[in-house]
Design a protein around this motif. Structure first.
Motif, PDB file in Angstrom:
ATOM      1  N   GLU A  83      66.559 -70.085 -34.558  1.00  0.00           N
ATOM      2  CA  GLU A  83      67.268 -71.462 -34.043  1.00  0.00           C
ATOM      3  C   GLU A  83      68.318 -71.823 -35.125  1.00  0.00           C
ATOM      4  O   GLU A  83      69.452 -72.334 -34.672  1.00  0.00           O
ATOM      5  CB  GLU A  83      66.340 -72.667 -33.855  1.00  0.00           C
ATOM      6  CG  GLU A  83      65.272 -72.359 -32.533  1.00  0.00           C
ATOM      7  CD  GLU A  83      64.296 -73.279 -32.324  1.00  0.00           C
ATOM      8  OE1 GLU A  83      63.387 -73.188 -31.631  1.00  0.00           O
ATOM      9  OE2 GLU A  83      63.990 -74.145 -33.188  1.00  0.00           O
ATOM     10  N   TYR A  84      67.812 -71.698 -36.338  1.00  0.00           N
ATOM     11  CA  TYR A  84      68.680 -72.385 -37.529  1.00  0.00           C
ATOM     12  C   TYR A  84      70.031 -71.401 -37.417  1.00  0.00           C
ATOM     13  O   TYR A  84      71.095 -72.103 -37.501  1.00  0.00           O
ATOM     14  CB  TYR A  84      67.903 -72.176 -38.777  1.00  0.00           C
ATOM     15  CG  TYR A  84      68.909 -72.792 -39.940  1.00  0.00           C
ATOM     16  CD1 TYR A  84      68.888 -73.988 -40.128  1.00  0.00           C
ATOM     17  CD2 TYR A  84      69.641 -72.024 -40.769  1.00  0.00           C
ATOM     18  CE1 TYR A  84      69.761 -74.920 -41.242  1.00  0.00           C
ATOM     19  CE2 TYR A  84      70.609 -72.511 -41.570  1.00  0.00           C
ATOM     20  CZ  TYR A  84      70.657 -73.954 -41.977  1.00  0.00           C
ATOM     21  OH  TYR A  84      71.308 -74.602 -42.955  1.00  0.00           O
TER      22      TYR A  84
ATOM     23  N   ALA B 268      62.563 -72.395 -43.134  1.00  0.00           N
ATOM     24  CA  ALA B 268      62.307 -72.251 -41.727  1.00  0.00           C
ATOM     25  C   ALA B 268      60.729 -71.436 -41.780  1.00  0.00           C
ATOM     26  O   ALA B 268      60.578 -70.674 -42.389  1.00  0.00           O
ATOM     27  CB  ALA B 268      63.093 -71.187 -41.108  1.00  0.00           C
ATOM     28  N   GLU B 269      59.852 -72.305 -40.940  1.00  0.00           N
ATOM     29  CA  GLU B 269      58.567 -71.897 -41.011  1.00  0.00           C
ATOM     30  C   GLU B 269      57.937 -70.724 -40.420  1.00  0.00           C
ATOM     31  O   GLU B 269      56.899 -70.104 -40.439  1.00  0.00           O
ATOM     32  CB  GLU B 269      57.714 -73.195 -40.820  1.00  0.00           C
ATOM     33  CG  GLU B 269      57.756 -73.759 -39.499  1.00  0.00           C
ATOM     34  CD  GLU B 269      57.109 -75.258 -39.398  1.00  0.00           C
ATOM     35  OE1 GLU B 269      57.467 -75.903 -40.003  1.00  0.00           O
ATOM     36  OE2 GLU B 269      56.194 -75.398 -38.724  1.00  0.00           O
TER      37      GLU B 269
ATOM     38  N   LYS C 184      61.927 -70.541 -35.543  1.00  0.00           N
ATOM     39  CA  LYS C 184      62.847 -71.594 -36.321  1.00  0.00           C
ATOM     40  C   LYS C 184      64.075 -70.959 -36.897  1.00  0.00           C
ATOM     41  O   LYS C 184      65.044 -71.677 -37.048  1.00  0.00           O
ATOM     42  CB  LYS C 184      61.846 -72.478 -37.312  1.00  0.00           C
ATOM     43  CG  LYS C 184      60.671 -73.257 -36.713  1.00  0.00           C
ATOM     44  CD  LYS C 184      61.364 -74.623 -36.341  1.00  0.00           C
ATOM     45  CE  LYS C 184      60.433 -75.328 -35.504  1.00  0.00           C
ATOM     46  NZ  LYS C 184      58.965 -75.472 -35.891  1.00  0.00           N
TER      47      LYS C 184
ATOM     48  N   ASP D 244      55.860 -69.138 -43.652  1.00  0.00           N
ATOM     49  CA  ASP D 244      54.860 -70.149 -42.734  1.00  0.00           C
ATOM     50  C   ASP D 244      54.227 -70.827 -44.068  1.00  0.00           C
ATOM     51  O   ASP D 244      53.646 -72.059 -43.779  1.00  0.00           O
ATOM     52  CB  ASP D 244      53.861 -69.656 -41.980  1.00  0.00           C
ATOM     53  CG  ASP D 244      53.227 -68.300 -42.548  1.00  0.00           C
ATOM     54  OD1 ASP D 244      53.595 -67.494 -43.375  1.00  0.00           O
ATOM     55  OD2 ASP D 244      51.875 -68.317 -42.254  1.00  0.00           O
TER      56      ASP D 244
END
Ligand SMILES: [Mg+2]
Length: 121
Positions: free
Chosen positions: A38-39, A30-31, A35, A8
């Motif tokens: 999803e990636y 990806a934070e 995320k 984050d």
């Protein structure tokens, strides 16, 4: 090598991706765990994942637990954290991380971990 940096903190992403770029590698950000999931569901182009422990929405251990049930990635995962308590390390490894790295770390430490992971994988 393509490295998914799940953290984050944008400062951490910038620092790590600079280390990678100096050696001709690529960092993808990806934070949080959501995320990252999803990636990884849409891309299979990542060679290693660096995973932060503390993040909003889905933290590192939650990400590992979700991967144990959903198996969205088989990419080696290195846990990153500021905690070096044995219990933390054990928990990360028991949930499927292959290695553990203490923040902050140097370029040398990072690439030593990559070599270790390469030997394991
Ligand atoms: Mg964090």
């Amino acid at each position: 090598m393509r490295v998914l940096i799940v953290d984050d903190s944008k400062a951490i992403f910038m620092m790590v991706s600079q280390m990678l770029e100096e050696k001709g590698h690529v960092g993808i950000w990806a934070e949080d765990g959501v995320k990252a999931v999803e990636y990884l569901q849409e891309n299979s182009d990542v060679d290693v994942i660096l995973l932060d422990w503390n993040m909003p929405n889905m933290n590192g251990p939650e990400f590992l637990e979700k991967n144990l049930t959903d198996s969205f990635t088989k990419t080696p995962i290195i846990m990153m954290t500021t905690e070096n308590k044995p219990d933390y390390i054990k928990k990360a490894l028991s949930l499927g991380a292959v290695e553990y790295i203490m923040k902050p770390f140097t370029n040398d430490i990072l690439f030593n971990k990559f070599e270790l992971v390469d030997e394991i994988a």
